[in-house]
Design a protein around this motif. Structure first.
Motif, PDB file in Angstrom:
ATOM      1  N   GLN A 188       0.597  -1.456  -0.108  1.00  0.00           N
ATOM      2  CA  GLN A 188      -0.012  -0.048  -0.161  1.00  0.00           C
ATOM      3  C   GLN A 188       0.721   0.778  -0.094  1.00  0.00           C
ATOM      4  N   ASP A 192       2.585   4.330  -4.616  1.00  0.00           N
ATOM      5  CA  ASP A 192       2.082   5.380  -4.830  1.00  0.00           C
ATOM      6  C   ASP A 192       1.557   6.283  -5.845  1.00  0.00           C
ATOM      7  N   ASP A 194      -0.094   8.194  -9.281  1.00  0.00           N
ATOM      8  CA  ASP A 194      -0.928   8.331  -9.370  1.00  0.00           C
ATOM      9  C   ASP A 194      -1.804   7.494 -10.992  1.00  0.00           C
ATOM     10  N   ASP A 195      -1.851   6.529 -10.977  1.00  0.00           N
ATOM     11  CA  ASP A 195      -2.133   5.662 -11.693  1.00  0.00           C
ATOM     12  C   ASP A 195      -3.110   4.631 -11.165  1.00  0.00           C
ATOM     13  N   PRO A 196      -4.581   4.372 -12.248  1.00  0.00           N
ATOM     14  CA  PRO A 196      -5.129   3.860 -11.765  1.00  0.00           C
ATOM     15  C   PRO A 196      -4.495   1.722 -11.278  1.00  0.00           C
ATOM     16  N   GLU A 198      -1.778   1.473  -9.460  1.00  0.00           N
ATOM     17  CA  GLU A 198      -2.048   1.171  -7.684  1.00  0.00           C
ATOM     18  C   GLU A 198      -2.298   1.741  -7.130  1.00  0.00           C
ATOM     19  N   LYS A 199      -3.520   2.576  -7.317  1.00  0.00           N
ATOM     20  CA  LYS A 199      -4.217   3.676  -6.498  1.00  0.00           C
ATOM     21  C   LYS A 199      -5.149   2.334  -5.780  1.00  0.00           C
ATOM     22  N   GLU A 200      -5.766   1.315  -7.143  1.00  0.00           N
ATOM     23  CA  GLU A 200      -6.250  -0.136  -6.819  1.00  0.00           C
ATOM     24  C   GLU A 200      -5.246  -1.169  -5.830  1.00  0.00           C
ATOM     25  N   ARG A 202      -3.774   0.088  -3.584  1.00  0.00           N
ATOM     26  CA  ARG A 202      -3.845   0.746  -2.192  1.00  0.00           C
ATOM     27  C   ARG A 202      -5.305   0.616  -1.225  1.00  0.00           C
ATOM     28  N   GLU A 203      -6.052   0.884  -2.248  1.00  0.00           N
ATOM     29  CA  GLU A 203      -7.219   0.216  -2.405  1.00  0.00           C
ATOM     30  C   GLU A 203      -7.913  -1.298  -1.658  1.00  0.00           C
TER      31      GLU A 203
END
Length: 552
Positions: A188, A192, A194-196, A198-200, A202-203
């Motif tokens: 997570q 880090d 700002d890529d869809p 990598e964001k997924e 983290r979520e």
């Protein structure tokens, strides 16, 4: 008034005496040999003497062997993990089932591979997403079969293909779920961008962590139980007494959904009981198998941060592990059971594979040997059957590089022909075991004893991560960015060091020590005396011979 003044004077004199004794021991520990006598100097001026602060020892450089160990150990996780679901085997090549703890180490290994150029970021993102989605979708429930999870916790061992509970003897495990979550939270914080995708990541990590209902395993609040069986309920043993379960409480207290009580850490440390003492010339909080001094340290940098227990002792958990590492080596050098090959650069007792559960005669007496078992040495609990695990030494690299580096090179030089292979060091070896009996695992090398045939994920993981931490603090620095880890440590009462750095406050172990001296100079001087004695004992030991680098 005269009596009060006299008491203050006596206290000041005692502090000065203790401080002087500490300084003497520290200087003795740092000295090598007396310098040649110099010409008489002029009488010093009547000023207050100021002791020179000894320079910290230079950080030893890693020989090329360690880069080879890193690459091979990384490949263990990359090659053996199931590409379809992200499950990592408990052991390989036998590969009977997946271990959720191994998955936690695998998730930590992938970014190490990225940083070293062994895999692309895109490849690692794909593998990580596959893993996290699989755990998110894994069937969950109280049924004994057909499920892989319950209440956010996961079963210790899972079927490599389906992810279901492997067998009826497998428990829903709090500590192994914690090892998995350390890898999840590491991912997570690492991914880090700002890529869809990598964001997924983290979520998904947030979803998995928030699912865990830590209160479900609190039969004896505020402690957390070791696990649960669908057939019999909560395991009647709580995590108490110093061990790798420090991470359990850090994670449980930080939970934003199902946290345990804030006093959990106080009760946990109160359960340390009689575990503080002296063994092999080192004063520390003991845990005989060495993994207890390593696992939490893989992800959390304990240098310079202290909870109430360690503030009272005047050290931190990192220093505690350093002392435990020196005690392991000293035990091997003393070798009270007279096992073959034990010595200055051949040591390491932890949980590992072994040859077989059997009684055999050794040096005229019956000795017990085991298959997979926790092995260790300390002043309370011990089990030693002559089986050495390289991970016990190598994963202690950040604690004591000056003794770990020569031990790693020596084991590679002496045993590498049959102990070092495709994925680095096989799990363990036993030069004393050469009995002609059926083996549970491994093989007998003529004239050399028993050697394991498997690599074990929870022994491979700390090797890879701790070498990365020694090089540049990689795993530690990533994990310091995770708000859950910081929150859990602060709720446990940890202060100082990097926890204060982000807040613009004074940082580092030196600042902690200074604050402690100001608060209670007499107690601080007494604690420093114990630390100085430990280092003086260490300095009095014979120096290791010069190292020679091995060809790759």
């Amino acid at each position: 008034m005269q009596e009060i003044a006299l008491k203050k004077h006596v206290k000041r004199q005692r502090v000065l005496w203790l401080s002087g004794l500490v300084l003497t021991l520290l200087l003795a520990a740092c000295q090598r040999a007396p310098e040649p006598a110099a010409a008489p100097a002029a009488p010093p001026a009547a000023t207050t003497p100021v002791a020179a602060k000894p320079e910290p020892p230079a950080k030893p450089e890693l020989p090329p062997l360690f880069r080879d160990i890193e690459r091979r150990t990384f490949q263990f996780f990359w090659d053996t993990t199931n590409e379809m679901n992200g499950l990592t085997p408990d052991r390989y090549p036998s590969r009977p089932f997946a271990s959720i703890a191994s998955v936690g180490y695998a998730l930590t290994a992938y970014p190490i591979g990225i940083e070293n150029g062994w895999v692309s970021r895109g490849q690692a993102v794909d593998r990580t997403l596959t893993t996290l989605k699989f755990f998110r979708d894994l069937p969950s429930g109280p049924q004994a079969t057909g499920k892989g999870a319950y209440k956010g916790f996961y079963y210790h061992f899972l079927n490599m293909d389906t992810g279901h509970r492997y067998d009826s003897w497998v428990e829903l495990s709090s500590v192994d779920t914690s090892l998995l979550m350390m890898g999840v939270l590491f991912a997570q914080s690492y991914y880090d961008r700002d890529d869809p995708r990598e964001k997924e990541i983290r979520e998904l990590a947030d979803t998995l962590y928030k699912r865990i209902d830590w209160t479900f395993l609190q039969k004896n609040k505020p402690l957390v139980a070791m696990g649960w069986f669908p057939e019999s309920g909560i395991i009647p043993h709580d995590w108490k007494g110093y061990s790798e379960a420090m991470m359990v409480y850090v994670l449980a207290m930080a939970s934003p959904t199902h946290p345990v009580e804030p006093e959990a850490w106080e009760v946990w440390t109160r359960s340390y009981g009689e575990l503080w003492g002296v063994f092999q010339g080192q004063e520390y909080l003991t845990f005989a198998p060495h993994f207890g001094h390593q696992y939490s340290h893989v992800w959390i940098d304990y240098r310079g941060i202290q909870d109430a227990y360690m503030r009272e002792k005047g050290i931190d958990y990192f220093e505690n592990s350093r002392r435990a590492t020196y005690a392991q080596r000293a035990y091997a050098m003393e070798n009270p059971m007279k096992w073959r090959e034990y010595g200055e650069n051949v040591w390491g007792l932890t949980a590992s594979d072994g040859p077989q559960q059997t009684l055999q005669e050794y040096r005229g007496e019956q000795r017990q040997f085991r298959h997979y078992s926790a092995r260790g040495a300390g002043f309370r609990e011990n089990f030693d059957d002559g089986t050495i695990a390289p991970t016990a030494a190598i994963a202690s690299l950040p604690f004591a590089p000056e003794i770990v580096i020569p031990a790693t090179e020596e084991m590679h030089k002496r045993y590498g022909d049959y102990l070092y292979s495709s994925y680095g060091f096989l799990d363990s070896f036993n030069p004393s075991f050469d009995y002609d009996i059926p083996l549970k695992t491994g093989r007998i090398v003529p004239g050399k004893g028993w050697v394991a045939s498997d690599y074990i994920g929870i022994d491979q993981g700390p090797i890879l991560a701790m070498i990365a931490n020694y090089r540049n603090g990689f795993v530690w620095e990533v994990m310091k960015k995770n708000p859950y880890i910081r929150d859990g440590l602060e709720k446990a009462g940890f202060q100082g060091g990097w926890l204060q750095a982000k807040k613009g406050e004074k940082t580092g172990a030196a600042d902690n020590a200074e604050q402690a001296r100001q608060a209670d100079p007499e107690a601080a001087a007494a604690r420093a005396l114990g630390s100085a004695e430990s280092r003086a004992h260490q300095a009095a030991q014979p120096e290791a011979p010069p190292r020679t680098q091995q060809p790759q």
